[in-house]
Design a protein around this motif. Sequence first.
Motif: not given
Length: 219
Positions: A1-2, A96-101, A126-127, A146-147
């Motif tokens: 995951m980036l 980028r709606p699927d970005a891990a932030v 984890f979420p 993401p999400g």
Amino acid sequence: MLWTLVVPVKPLAGAKSRLVAGAARLPGPALALAFALDTVGAALACGVVRDVAVVTADPLAGPRLAALGARVLPEPPGGGLNAALAHGAREVRRARPDAAVATLNADLPALRPAELGRVLEFAGGFPRAFLADAAGIGTTLLAAAPGRELSPAFEGASRARHRASGAEEITLTGVDSVRRDVDTEQDLLAALALGVGPRTAAVAGRARAAGAPSPARAD
């Protein structure tokens, strides 16, 4: 995951007031800029960081951080830190709606890319997950998969608020550089002991050369 990191940078003019007011009379705005540059530079060097979005209204910090490779987003007026972080996360996910932030404090001058990578890899399981600061009261990093909404609750006793919100606390050892934010002279001493980035080292060195006393070490 980036990951995309959202880094908030307050206006420099009033930054790090406790450093300015301390016995050593350290140059708070200059150090705040150096901290941010070293933090973002280290973050961009982390293998699991895709990019960094800086949220700031400061006319000096923005261009300097953009020159490092960060994307600079204007800070929304009057909303405070959590509103700025939520704004940054929304802007990232607009593209980028699927970005891990993940959010990251801007005052981590000793940040090590490898340690940041370990924290983010743990957070990816984890979420939502967060890392407490060195004092065990605040938070230096909050991550959302993401999400998932980021839902930042920074300032003051944010560790308790993030835990109460359902975020997983990251309990890794050996990631001191990701925990060591700097607000006081004692914090700066601790960061210097870990080894700070080149810009912070240069500003601290100039302050000493100009006659500012070294921060007093606590007994």
